[in-house]
Design a protein around this motif. Structure first.
Motif, PDB file in Angstrom:
ATOM      1  N   LEU A  38      29.673  97.771   2.613  1.00  0.00           N
ATOM      2  CA  LEU A  38      29.490  96.483   3.290  1.00  0.00           C
ATOM      3  C   LEU A  38      30.204  95.322   2.605  1.00  0.00           C
ATOM      4  N   ASN A 153      25.467  95.331  -3.384  1.00  0.00           N
ATOM      5  CA  ASN A 153      24.909  94.242  -2.574  1.00  0.00           C
ATOM      6  C   ASN A 153      23.643  93.636  -3.159  1.00  0.00           C
ATOM      7  N   ARG A 178      22.131 100.010   1.211  1.00  0.00           N
ATOM      8  CA  ARG A 178      21.210  99.048   0.600  1.00  0.00           C
ATOM      9  C   ARG A 178      19.770  99.563   0.536  1.00  0.00           C
ATOM     10  N   ARG A 235      20.775  93.998  11.783  1.00  0.00           N
ATOM     11  CA  ARG A 235      19.967  94.556  10.699  1.00  0.00           C
ATOM     12  C   ARG A 235      18.455  94.594  10.974  1.00  0.00           C
ATOM     13  N   HIS A 272      22.947  88.473   9.848  1.00  0.00           N
ATOM     14  CA  HIS A 272      21.600  87.921   9.691  1.00  0.00           C
ATOM     15  C   HIS A 272      21.555  86.514  10.306  1.00  0.00           C
ATOM     16  N   GLY A 421      31.997  89.313  -0.217  1.00  0.00           N
ATOM     17  CA  GLY A 421      30.880  90.235   0.015  1.00  0.00           C
ATOM     18  C   GLY A 421      30.126  89.840   1.278  1.00  0.00           C
ATOM     19  N   CYS A 427      22.023  83.632   0.925  1.00  0.00           N
ATOM     20  CA  CYS A 427      21.964  85.093   0.751  1.00  0.00           C
ATOM     21  C   CYS A 427      21.795  85.479  -0.718  1.00  0.00           C
TER      22      CYS A 427
HETATM   23  N1  LIG Z   1      21.458  87.129   4.120  1.00  0.00           N
HETATM   24  C1  LIG Z   1      22.717  87.535   4.185  1.00  0.00           C
HETATM   25  O1  LIG Z   1      23.424  87.255   5.143  1.00  0.00           O
HETATM   26  N2  LIG Z   1      23.155  88.351   3.223  1.00  0.00           N
HETATM   27  C2  LIG Z   1      24.505  88.777   3.086  1.00  0.00           C
HETATM   28  C3  LIG Z   1      24.596  90.245   2.884  1.00  0.00           C
HETATM   29  C4  LIG Z   1      26.011  90.721   2.696  1.00  0.00           C
HETATM   30  C5  LIG Z   1      26.104  92.203   2.412  1.00  0.00           C
HETATM   31  N3  LIG Z   1      27.432  92.582   2.079  1.00  0.00           N
HETATM   32  C6  LIG Z   1      25.622  93.013   3.594  1.00  0.00           C
HETATM   33  O2  LIG Z   1      26.461  93.341   4.443  1.00  0.00           O
HETATM   34  O3  LIG Z   1      24.449  93.343   3.680  1.00  0.00           O
END
Ligand SMILES: NC(=O)NCCC[C@H](N)C(=O)O
Length: 437
Positions: A38, A153, A178, A235, A272, A421, A427
């Motif tokens: 991810l 992550n 994750r 998600r 998200h 990322g 996040c």
């Molecule tokens: N709350 C968020 O938007 N978190 C970012 C998560 C990025 C991570 N690379 C993911 O794809 O889960």
């Protein structure tokens, strides 16, 4: 010291927050893994760490106690009863498809085990285990020869567990990359000396029906004691959100009147809710206007209202902004991430221009690369304070102190590595306590 959780909104002064500075786990990625892990690129470990340290310094200088999850985890591993530790290790290995590792790992020294759970384990570090198909396959097809994959992550601490009011809800990570994160985070918060007192809800991901999978913290905005907003996204799944609201949230929180569910496009750029919407001050939000300023009929995101004892109700005629106005007054405003130009709205939504973390009302952190967003915020009285590693530490502290004393401030720092990322300040942080205002 263990402390109770207190998160009643998104903006009250931040006093306790959990983070994770990216370390060995991001070094163990290759370009072959990017999609599965991810990420959109390989990150430079040194630059990433510097960017992250800068953010942590801003959080601390603004008055928050900053906890590092790996320190909590190392403490928890040594303090937890052996049965709890065995269960954690067993589940970790089971998730990774290498159950045979469990009895071996659980005997590793605490510090080493805590590190391994985050940054992974090489088969070569397990010489005396009998041969297994998993090991043979790793040798043939995984250039890194890993028995337990790294968790790059984990730096996005917002997602594995969710602090809502006075408790922590344990998330259900939607992707295999994750899955381990919510187990580790819950374990650390439960057993570390500096963990949380009180209940962890929804605590056993394996005890719930399999259908209840997919609930990540980036989808949950705690707007007030009466109102939550949850993204139904790539998600977080509709069944899980409904179950959570009905079985956990409404029965636990007497003041909670409604949960607004925002129907997000199932796509990575908006994985998200907090990738498109965050709160920056009383009655002031920052977000992706094309999605949030229009009703479903007009091409925007649909909003469904969940309330105790009632069937879910689709508010087809209302946009997310209308719904926020309904709850927080007609003056409630959305600052457009990227400003008014659709081109920059798209560009800066992708680079987390909407993903701010609020330090106190009107004081936020954002990546400085989101220049159009910062300009739009300036139009509402936000002064841009650029924080950088080239400044002396004392000077940076002074900038943060002055910015916190001003009416409205956006602290900008470079997130060139971190943003690859796909996450910003919100996040990267998991608040556990905000002051009651
Ligand atoms: N709350 C968020 O938007 N978190 C970012 C998560 C990025 C991570 N690379 C993911 O794809 O889960």
């Amino acid at each position: 010291m263990r402390a109770p959780v207190q998160i009643n909104d998104e903006i009250s002064p931040l006093r306790r927050v959990v983070v994770h500075q990216p370390g060995a786990e991001i070094v163990r990625m290759t370009h072959w893994d990017l999609e599965r892990l991810l990420f959109d690129d390989l990150l430079s470990p040194a630059e990433t760490a510097l960017e992250h340290q800068l953010m942590v310094q801003i959080l601390a200088d603004a008055g928050a106690e900053v906890l590092e999850i790996t320190e909590l985890l190392a403490e928890a591993v040594t303090r937890a009863p052996i049965a709890a530790l065995e269960q954690l290790v067993h589940r970790t290995c089971e998730l990774a498809g290498v159950s045979e590792l469990g009895p071996k790992l659980v005997r590793w020294p605490g510090d080493e085990l805590a590190r391994a759970l985050v940054s992974g384990v090489h088969w070569r570090d397990l010489p005396d285990l009998p041969p297994s198909l998993a090991r043979i396959r790793a040798r043939i097809s995984d250039p890194r020869d890993m028995a337990l994959n790294p968790l790059p992550n984990l730096m996005f601490m917002r997602d594995p567990c969710i602090a809502i009011y006075d408790r922590v809800i344990v998330g259900r990570m939607a992707t295999p990359a994750r899955a381990r994160e919510s187990l580790l985070t819950a374990f650390a918060l439960e057993w570390a000396d500096q963990g949380v007192s009180g209940e962890l809800s929804f605590a056993d991901p394996h005890a719930q029906p399999q259908a209840h999978s997919g609930l990540e913290g980036g989808d949950v905005l705690v707007l007030s004691p009466e109102v939550l907003m949850i993204g139904c996204s790539e998600r977080s799944q509709p069944q899980t959100i409904e179950y959570l609201a009905r079985e956990v949230l409404f029965p636990s929180f007497a003041k909670l009147e409604r949960v607004y569910v925002v129907m997000l496009p199932q796509q990575r750029s908006m994985m998200h809710l907090d990738t498109v919407l965050t709160q920056v001050d009383t009655g002031l939000f920052l977000g992706h206007a094309p999605l949030l300023g229009r009703s479903l009929a007009d091409g925007g995101a649909g909003v469904v209202c969940l309330a105790p004892g009632r069937a879910p109700q689709l508010r087809e005629e209302l946009s997310v902004v209308d719904v926020l106005r309904e709850s927080f007054g007609p003056d409630t405003t959305l600052v457009a991430c990227g400003g008014e130009d659709p081109l920059h709205q798209e560009r800066e939504q992708w680079t987390d221009g909407a993903n701010s973390i609020c330090l106190a009302p009107g004081k936020i952190i954002l990546y400085s690369r989101n220049v159009r967003t910062i300009e739009a915020l300036a139009g509402l009285g936000f002064e841009h304070v650029r924080v950088s590693t080239v400044q002396e530490l004392d000077h940076r502290k002074e900038l943060v102190r002055a910015g916190m004393a001003a009416e409205r401030t956006v602290f900008g720092f470079s997130g060139s590595e971190l943003s690859r990322g796909r996450g910003g300040g919100r996040c990267l942080t998991m608040p556990l306590r905000r002051e009651r205002t």
